[in-house]
Enzyme design. Structure first.
Site, short mmCIF file in Angstrom:
data_model
loop_
_atom_site.label_atom_id
_atom_site.label_comp_id
_atom_site.label_asym_id
_atom_site.label_seq_id
_atom_site.Cartn_x
_atom_site.Cartn_y
_atom_site.Cartn_z
N ASP A 48 0.73 -1.23 -0.05
CA ASP A 48 -0.06 -0.05 -0.04
C ASP A 48 0.87 1.24 0.05
OD1 ASP A 48 -2.03 -1.88 0.16
OD2 ASP A 48 -2.88 -1.04 2.17
N ASP A 52 0.59 4.72 -2.58
CA ASP A 52 0.48 5.83 -1.75
C ASP A 52 1.44 6.70 -2.24
OD1 ASP A 52 -1.73 5.08 -0.33
OD2 ASP A 52 -0.94 4.87 1.68
N LEU A 98 -10.75 9.13 2.05
CA LEU A 98 -9.98 9.98 2.87
C LEU A 98 -8.70 10.54 2.36
CD1 LEU A 98 -10.93 7.78 6.19
CD2 LEU A 98 -11.77 10.06 5.74
N GLU A 128 -11.56 7.55 15.61
CA GLU A 128 -11.59 6.26 15.39
C GLU A 128 -10.65 5.42 14.88
OE1 GLU A 128 -15.03 6.36 12.84
OE2 GLU A 128 -16.02 8.05 13.93
N LYS A 130 -8.90 3.08 11.93
CA LYS A 130 -9.05 3.06 10.49
C LYS A 130 -9.01 1.33 10.13
CE LYS A 130 -7.58 4.70 5.98
NZ LYS A 130 -7.93 3.42 5.26
N ASP A 132 -8.61 -2.15 8.22
CA ASP A 132 -8.09 -2.53 7.01
C ASP A 132 -8.77 -3.55 6.48
OD1 ASP A 132 -6.35 -2.29 4.85
OD2 ASP A 132 -4.62 -3.03 6.13
N ARG A 151 -17.78 -0.62 -2.65
CA ARG A 151 -17.74 0.60 -3.06
C ARG A 151 -17.18 0.81 -4.32
NH1 ARG A 151 -12.62 4.50 -0.66
NH2 ARG A 151 -11.34 2.70 -1.60
N TYR A 240 -19.13 2.38 10.44
CA TYR A 240 -18.30 3.73 10.83
C TYR A 240 -19.00 5.19 10.56
CZ TYR A 240 -16.16 3.01 6.21
OH TYR A 240 -15.99 2.77 4.90
N LYS A 305 -12.81 12.71 12.63
CA LYS A 305 -13.74 13.34 11.62
C LYS A 305 -14.08 14.41 12.69
CE LYS A 305 -15.20 8.59 10.44
NZ LYS A 305 -16.00 7.42 10.44
N LYS A 329 -2.32 7.86 9.07
CA LYS A 329 -1.96 6.38 8.96
C LYS A 329 -0.57 6.00 9.87
CE LYS A 329 -2.69 4.72 4.87
NZ LYS A 329 -3.17 4.57 3.74
N CYS A 423 30.14 -26.59 3.24
CA CYS A 423 29.97 -25.37 4.09
C CYS A 423 30.97 -24.06 3.52
CB CYS A 423 30.53 -25.92 5.36
SG CYS A 423 30.56 -24.64 6.70
N CYS A 426 33.99 -23.80 6.64
CA CYS A 426 34.86 -24.81 6.46
C CYS A 426 35.28 -25.55 5.60
CB CYS A 426 34.79 -25.62 8.11
SG CYS A 426 33.39 -26.87 7.83
N CYS A 441 26.06 -28.92 7.70
CA CYS A 441 27.74 -28.51 7.62
C CYS A 441 27.98 -30.13 8.40
CB CYS A 441 28.42 -27.65 8.05
SG CYS A 441 29.80 -27.90 8.35
N CYS A 448 34.59 -26.87 12.17
CA CYS A 448 33.91 -25.63 11.58
C CYS A 448 34.10 -24.51 12.59
CB CYS A 448 32.63 -25.87 11.11
SG CYS A 448 31.78 -24.66 10.39
S1 IVH Z 1 -15.04 7.33 7.07
C1 IVH Z 1 -16.47 10.10 3.52
N1 IVH Z 1 -14.15 5.86 8.92
O1 IVH Z 1 -10.95 4.00 5.00
C2 IVH Z 1 -15.31 9.15 3.92
N2 IVH Z 1 -13.61 5.16 6.78
O2 IVH Z 1 -9.41 5.76 3.01
C3 IVH Z 1 -15.96 7.95 4.71
N3 IVH Z 1 -12.03 3.44 6.84
O3 IVH Z 1 -13.31 4.21 2.11
C4 IVH Z 1 -14.91 6.98 5.40
N4 IVH Z 1 -12.07 2.77 8.81
O4 IVH Z 1 -13.11 1.93 3.66
C5 IVH Z 1 -14.19 5.83 7.67
N5 IVH Z 1 -13.45 4.60 10.84
C6 IVH Z 1 -13.54 4.70 9.53
C7 IVH Z 1 -12.67 4.03 8.73
C8 IVH Z 1 -12.90 3.95 7.42
C9 IVH Z 1 -11.79 2.20 7.73
C10 IVH Z 1 -11.87 3.10 5.44
C11 IVH Z 1 -12.88 3.10 4.27
C12 IVH Z 1 -12.84 4.26 3.41
C13 IVH Z 1 -11.17 4.24 3.52
C14 IVH Z 1 -10.76 5.62 3.04
#
Ligand code: IVH
Length: 690
Positions: A48, A52, A98, A128, A130, A132, A151, A240, A305, A329, A423, A426, A441, A448
């Protein structure tokens, strides 16, 4: 396709526009290709962090040269394309992404922007995790789950309603109480780490392809044409956000909305809190980072948020991301680097281990320059060649590992690894072990130098003879200069001998000689362990010493007699027997004894473990004890017939928990294992301590 250059692309005035256009086109093509591999095929080709990096490079160029911007640039889109297996679903409200913050400075900048826009001194945020996993949108109408979609490209996703219904935690209908007539809930589908390991074990057993991480496993499991397969995979969901609520007003803040969803029976992770300003955000980030490895699921950061929806509305959206939220991140745990070479190391018992020499890379908070490849099979499985670009992972305190090579980046001059027939230290021929995997060995410690050095290191180590001050470099010198030939020579070396070594002052020499003198008085268990007999670890050495009482009894025992001892199986027994059948070893032990090493023997002990007070009990020590070190505690347990293990499992009978006990304690609680505090432990072992 080969990457044209590594490292950051310099966006400078010196680059002519044609080059820049080429670079932009290439970046877009690459980003599209990788987004497809990630979102649509659930099989990412690069970490990832690398994605990025490319994404940010394109973003930076587009910001600086708006003329190069096009409407369908990957920087304006979310996710990958659609897989034709599922019906497309248009989202009532787009599913956005995000913006990322990768450093405290970027978090500060975010808070500053928010505070300025809202004309306040600092923002108030819902902080909150994030998760994965993969984002899904659930639509409830009149309390019934009628549609679930992935999505997709953010505007339209795939209809995965049947699959979502197969996830146990997601309610098919809401409780019988006033609920919005239309409710669209967004959240993440996850696979827990333990379930991921189990699934991959099963895939391996059945000869099927393994998943590269829990997120891909979750995505692959959700997007099954046959929802019965989804039902068999342990998937979880955490909500979320709410994208749409009609017919009933929900609370005015994000944090209370999460509470409200929970009240409706929709799974919400409890690990969220309301924080203020940068200090609040950073505090949450650090707390979560410290807990990260212990969480049962994977997260790649935290999300802040703006808590009040009214303020969120004021802030609004940029093209693909909300202005009111940011993902903070963690430092990437995976990165790409190059294999410069594969060296072969020779271990204490002669096993040859290939180790990859890597182009230095900063990953998981440290600089990594090499990683073990364990054995030839592992190299083949991961398809690692010299010259390859590989994915390196370093998570928490775990040692760095190579996950796989990026086959499409293999250069023409890459070479496969070949295990040497001799080896590398030795020159003795190597032989493959019975397991068909390890290669050893045949020189033994007598011939050795590598085995000799590591044997010496093991002999003087803390849990063995505990000779302080005799480090790796000194041992190297002693062997390379031919000052000593085996461990018994250590005890014969005089002041002149020690002082002849480079950088050895008289005082240090005296300290070492005193430490050697102290180590002469030892225990049978320590001595036995120090000999470095294959398969005889600390615990087995204790068991053997307790059972037989004298070294002569152990040396004279047949394999069958050895097997009578609890926890000694045929492999250990054969190894102990082989050690004593080798005259080099017998001579060495005699030389050590005549060098003054002594211990208390218990003639005719032959004591079966069953008569000792802690026989049959398996202890795990965790946390810090106030009154003694962990080693002392382990010795107490072993002396009383108990066993000590490093991992909590179903076989563990007792966990001794000191200060700051962590994950082992939690695991013990989960498994319902007896937990002893320090005072309980002292009481239990008290009568043995006089
Ligand atoms: S809020 C309008 N809250 O991260 C944006 N997203 O990179 C709504 N994700 O598509 C996203 N944990 O799949 C939100 N606590 C969290 C999250 C979260 C994981 C993911 C989500 C989103 C991606 C954005």
């Amino acid at each position: 396709m080969r990457y044209r250059r590594k490292g950051k692309f310099p966006v400078s005035q010196t680059i002519c526009e044609r080059n820049l256009r080429g670079r932009v086109a290439w970046l877009r093509k690459e980003l599209n290709r990788h987004a497809h591999a990630y979102h649509t095929l659930d099989a990412p080709l690069i970490p990832d962090a690398e994605y990025d990096r490319l994404f940010r490079e394109l973003q930076r160029i587009e910001e600086r040269y708006p003329a190069l911007l096009v409407s369908d640039s990957p920087t304006h889109r979310v996710g990958g394309g659609l897989l034709s297996r599922f019906e497309p679903v248009r989202h009532a409200i787009p599913m956005r992404s995000l913006q990322n913050a990768l450093s405290p400075a970027e978090v500060e900048a975010f808070d500053r922007r928010i505070a300025e826009s809202l004309a306040v001194s600092e923002g108030v945020y819902s902080a909150e995790l994030k998760f994965d996993g993969l984002a899904v949108s659930l639509r409830y109408e009149d309390g019934n789950l009628i549609r679930a979609a992935t999505r997709g490209d953010g505007l339209a996703g795939e209809d995965v309603t049947a699959n979502i219904r197969a996830i146990r935690g997601i309610p098919p209908y809401l409780p019988d109480m006033p609920v919005p007539s239309v409710l669209e809930v967004r959240g993440e589908v996850l696979m827990f780490k333990a379930d991921f390991v189990r699934l991959n074990e099963q895939q391996r057993r059945e000869g099927l392809k393994e998943f590269s991480n829990p997120r891909n496993a979750a995505a692959g499991s959700l997007r099954q044409k046959d929802a019965r397969i989804t039902a068999k995979r342990a998937l979880h969901f955490f909500a979320y956000s709410v994208a749409l609520a009609e017919g009933l007003a929900l609370p005015p803040t994000q944090s209370d909305t999460l509470g409200c969803l929970k009240g409706l029976g929709i799974p919400v992770c409890d690990r969220h809190r309301v924080v203020r300003g940068v200090s609040g955000m950073m505090g949450f980030f650090q707390d979560v980072q410290a807990e990260r490895e212990q969480l049962p699921y994977e997260i790649d950061g935290v999300v802040y948020k703006v808590d009040a929806f009214q303020e969120q509305d004021k802030l609004g959206f940029l093209s693909r991301v909300p202005r009111f939220a940011v993902a903070h991140k963690f430092a990437p745990q995976e990165a790409l680097t190059k294999v410069l070479g594969i060296d072969v190391q020779v271990g204490r018992t002669g096993v040859l281990t290939p180790v990859a020499r890597l182009q230095a890379i900063f990953v998981g908070g440290v600089t990594v320059t090499n990683a073990t490849l364990h054995n030839e099979d592992e190299i083949r499985r991961k398809d690692v060649w010299i010259g390859d670009t590989v994915i390196v992972r370093r998570a928490g305190d775990v040692i760095p590992e190579i996950l796989a090579s990026v086959s499409e980046r293999r250069p023409k001059d890459a070479r496969p690894f070949v295990m040497p027939q001799e080896c590398p230290v030795c020159g003795a021929p190597v032989a493959r072990e019975e397991d068909g995997i390890a290669v050893r060995c045949s020189g033994g410690w007598m011939r050795c130098a590598a085995q000799k050095k590591s044997g010496l290191q093991h002999f003087v180590s803390r849990k063995a003879m505990d000779v302080e001050g005799l480090g790796e470099q000194l041992i190297e010198q002693l062997v390379d200069k031919g000052v000593i030939n085996n461990v018994s020579d250590l005890y014969r070396l005089d002041m002149d001998g020690w002082c002849s070594l480079a950088r050895m002052a008289e005082k240090s020499a005296r300290n070492i000689m005193e430490a050697l003198q102290r180590s002469r008085q030892t225990t049978l268990a320590r001595f036995l362990y120090a000999l470095g007999i294959r398969h005889v670890g600390e615990s087995t050495a204790h068991t053997l010493a307790d059972y037989f009482g004298t070294l002569t009894a152990i040396a004279g025992a047949t394999a069958a007699q050895l097997c009578e001892v609890t926890d000694v199986g045929p492999v250990v027994a054969a190894s102990v027997r082989a050690f004593w059948d080798n005259p080099d070893n017998v001579r060495l032990v005699e030389a050590l004894k005549s060098g003054g090493i002594t211990w208390e023997e218990r003639a005719g002990a032959r004591q079966d473990d069953a008569v000792l007070p802690l026989s049959g009990r398996v202890f795990v020590l965790t946390g810090t004890l106030e009154s003694m070190t962990r080693e002392d505690a382990a010795e107490r347990i072993q002396r009383m017939g108990g066993r000590v293990s490093g991992v909590v499992s179903a076989r563990t009978t007792d966990v001794v928990a000191g200060q700051n006990a962590g994950s082992k304690l939690r695991k013990a609680e989960q498994l319902g294992i007896a937990i002893l505090g320090e005072s309980d432990f002292l009481q239990l072992t008290h009568h043995d301590q006089n």
